[in-house]
Scaffold this motif. Structure first.
Motif, short mmCIF file in Angstrom:
data_model
loop_
_atom_site.label_atom_id
_atom_site.label_comp_id
_atom_site.label_asym_id
_atom_site.label_seq_id
_atom_site.Cartn_x
_atom_site.Cartn_y
_atom_site.Cartn_z
N UNK A 361 1.96 3.09 9.20
CA UNK A 361 3.39 3.12 8.95
C UNK A 361 3.97 2.24 7.98
N UNK A 362 5.38 2.60 7.36
CA UNK A 362 5.90 1.89 6.39
C UNK A 362 6.10 0.49 7.03
N UNK A 363 6.06 -0.52 5.94
CA UNK A 363 6.55 -1.80 6.43
C UNK A 363 7.47 -2.72 5.72
N UNK A 364 8.17 -3.76 6.34
CA UNK A 364 9.12 -4.42 5.78
C UNK A 364 8.58 -5.82 5.47
N UNK A 365 7.11 -5.97 5.51
CA UNK A 365 6.51 -7.23 5.58
C UNK A 365 6.25 -7.68 4.07
N UNK A 366 5.92 -8.83 3.90
CA UNK A 366 5.70 -9.46 2.55
C UNK A 366 4.39 -9.00 1.96
N UNK A 367 4.26 -8.50 0.69
CA UNK A 367 3.35 -8.22 -0.22
C UNK A 367 2.85 -9.55 -0.72
N UNK A 368 1.53 -9.47 -1.44
CA UNK A 368 0.99 -10.56 -2.08
C UNK A 368 1.71 -10.78 -3.42
N UNK A 369 2.47 -9.56 -3.86
CA UNK A 369 3.20 -9.76 -4.92
C UNK A 369 4.34 -10.66 -4.84
N UNK A 370 5.24 -10.36 -3.74
CA UNK A 370 6.16 -11.15 -3.21
C UNK A 370 5.91 -12.40 -2.89
N UNK A 371 4.70 -12.63 -2.39
CA UNK A 371 4.09 -14.11 -2.13
C UNK A 371 3.99 -14.79 -3.43
N UNK A 372 3.73 -14.11 -4.37
CA UNK A 372 3.36 -14.62 -5.78
C UNK A 372 4.70 -15.08 -6.68
N UNK A 373 5.65 -14.24 -6.31
CA UNK A 373 6.98 -14.69 -6.99
C UNK A 373 7.64 -15.71 -6.28
N UNK A 374 7.42 -15.81 -5.08
CA UNK A 374 7.96 -16.93 -4.24
C UNK A 374 7.42 -18.39 -4.76
N UNK A 375 6.14 -18.15 -4.97
CA UNK A 375 5.47 -19.40 -5.62
C UNK A 375 5.93 -19.88 -7.02
N UNK A 376 6.03 -18.71 -7.89
CA UNK A 376 6.65 -18.94 -9.42
C UNK A 376 7.88 -19.77 -9.16
N UNK A 377 8.89 -19.25 -8.16
CA UNK A 377 10.19 -19.97 -8.19
C UNK A 377 10.02 -21.42 -7.78
N UNK A 378 9.21 -21.65 -6.73
CA UNK A 378 8.94 -23.08 -6.38
C UNK A 378 8.21 -23.92 -7.46
N UNK A 379 7.17 -23.39 -7.83
CA UNK A 379 6.46 -24.18 -8.78
C UNK A 379 7.25 -24.54 -10.28
N UNK A 380 8.17 -23.41 -10.63
CA UNK A 380 9.07 -23.72 -11.78
C UNK A 380 9.96 -24.75 -11.41
#
Ligand SMILES: NC(=O)c1ccc[n+]([C@@H]2O[C@H](COP(=O)([O-])OP(=O)(O)OC[C@H]3O[C@@H](n4cnc5c(N)ncnc54)[C@H](O)[C@@H]3O)[C@@H](O)[C@H]2O)c1
Length: 404
Positions: A361-380
């Protein structure tokens, strides 16, 4: 009955009042045979929450656990039997064994942040469905590697950024993104004020190299929410922050704690949306606030637990809109059993999404790509604190040899 989780049946299944019934007399209170089996890798505080919500949700069960810490294993077994007294977890003695048991459909990875990059290679090679806890890694480079691994993975690869399913954020996201209640989003403000980091096995969260530091470790949840609301990629990040109060005298194996305990982050997005995030980890409470302003209104949500003797609702949402749209004040919440099962029910809903995804089924859950961009902001943000300069995200990624 096909959908075990409907009608709050978990409460009936767990209610000891019905124990006098023969199995054949149970209908609403009958425990269905779970369709899926998950193994757990790392059974600390969040691993135990995953056991709890898997069993509450009911379409899957926890088959076994791998964790080198015997006390975590005991706690996992105890947690499982609270929700299914007949459940005896299989205890594995290696990562290979926990990953490659043919009886199992999915793997839930809840090991400390710095171990994710090593663990995930064995986990992914097993080809099963994966739920990997946040932050997916402690560095942008490792997060990029994991995102690529996830893109090649043929089964579900979900990331544990479940704050989007806390009731107040779930409602706010629906209002902002689906109903467009506040029109076009212009500014996003987010804050977390809370107690210091809690104790962990090996106290990994007191050290930046084990955790990725606070803005990656903890705040990836908020950067994920902000990214999702902005619906765009971050362009610049500027931040200030320090270790002002907490763990000043904390030492383990001759090393002092070196993590941030406060920060203020300003993010701009390619589409003109601006955002700020304010963290304080020495406040005597757990408080989260989101304020989003659009051209047609403003949404504010709060989550507030302060240990004081009053009955203020924990989760609230206010919507103030222009005059031809109704404004509202609400208290978004789940049924008590779910709301109290962890993260205001967010982890439970994350599991609903995980099982739904496995079922195609379709999902609203976080993908690895979204996980990556969250880390980019935190690390930056952490790089900005270290250098005192704003970080231009494209340049930042390019300097690491990452072209996106
Ligand atoms: N999504 C959320 O809201 C949320 C909340 C808490 C923690 N987390 C994340 O979950 C992960 C675990 O955090 P925690 O709070 O449960 O920590 P914890 O210290 O309570 O538990 C970690 C467990 O992993 C075990 N472990 C360590 N190395 C291992 C390995 N190589 N293989 C198997 N087990 C190993 C430890 O013995 C321990 O039992 C971290 O990535 C953390 O950031 C997410």
């Amino acid at each position: 009955m096909t959908e075990q989780r409907r009608f709050n049946r978990a409460g009936l299944i767990l209610n000891p009042v019905f124990q006098y019934l023969e199995e054949e007399d149970r209908y609403l209170s009958r425990r269905n045979r779970p369709k899926y089996r998950f193994n757990l890798i790392g059974a600390g505080i969040i691993g135990q929450e995953h056991i709890r919500v898997t069993l509450l949700e009911g379409r899957a069960t926890i088959h076994g656990v791998y964790d080198p810490n015997p006390r975590s294993i005991i706690a996992a077994q105890r947690e499982a039997q609270k929700y299914d007294p007949d459940l005896n977890l299989v205890i594995y003695d290696s990562l290979d064994a926990v990953c490659n048991d043919p009886a199992v459909d999915g793997l839930i990875v809840c090991t400390p942040n710095s171990t994710h990059i090593d663990v995930i290679h064995t986990v992914a090679a097993a080809g099963k469905h994966i739920l990997l806890e946040k932050p997916i890694a402690t560095t942008v480079q490792d997060a990029f590697t994991i995102m690529q691994l996830a893109m090649q993975h043929r089964a579900v690869f979900q990331v544990g950024l479940q704050y989007r399913f806390k009731p107040q954020y779930s409602e706010a996201l629906y209002e902002i993104l689906e109903r467009k209640t506040i029109g076009q989003v212009k500014t996003i403000g987010m804050a977390e004020h809370r107690m210091p980091f809690l104790d962990k096995v090996g106290q990994w969260n007191k050290f930046a190299d084990y955790s990725g530091d606070t803005l990656v470790e903890k705040c990836c949840h908020y950067f994920d929410l902000i990214n999702r609301i902005a619906q765009n990629r971050p362009k610049t990040v500027y931040a200030v922050g320090s270790a002002a109060v907490n763990f000043a005298d904390f030492e383990r194996e001759g090393r002092r704690s070196d993590i941030l305990d406060n920060g203020m982050v300003i993010i701009t997005y390619e589409n003109g949306v601006t955002a700020n995030f304010n963290l304080c980890m020495f406040a005597p409470m757990f408080y989260e606030e989101l304020v989003v302003c659009g051209d047609l209104g403003r949404i504010k949500t709060t989550e507030h637990e302060d240990f004081l003797p009053h009955n203020r609702p924990v989760t609230q949402m206010e919507i103030a809109t222009v005059d031809d749209r109704p404004s509202r004040m609400t208290q978004p919440m789940y049924p008590a059993l779910i709301q109290h099962s962890g993260h205001q029910g967010g982890t439970y809903v994350e599991h609903v999404e995980f099982v739904d995804q496995i079922a195609g089924k379709p999902s609203r859950a976080a993908s690895a790509e979204e996980g990556f961009w969250a880390i980019v902001v935190g690390a930056a943000a952490q790089a900005s604190i270290a250098t005192g300069a704003p970080i231009v995200i494209n340049d930042y990624l390019e300097q690491m040899g990452l072209m996106l």
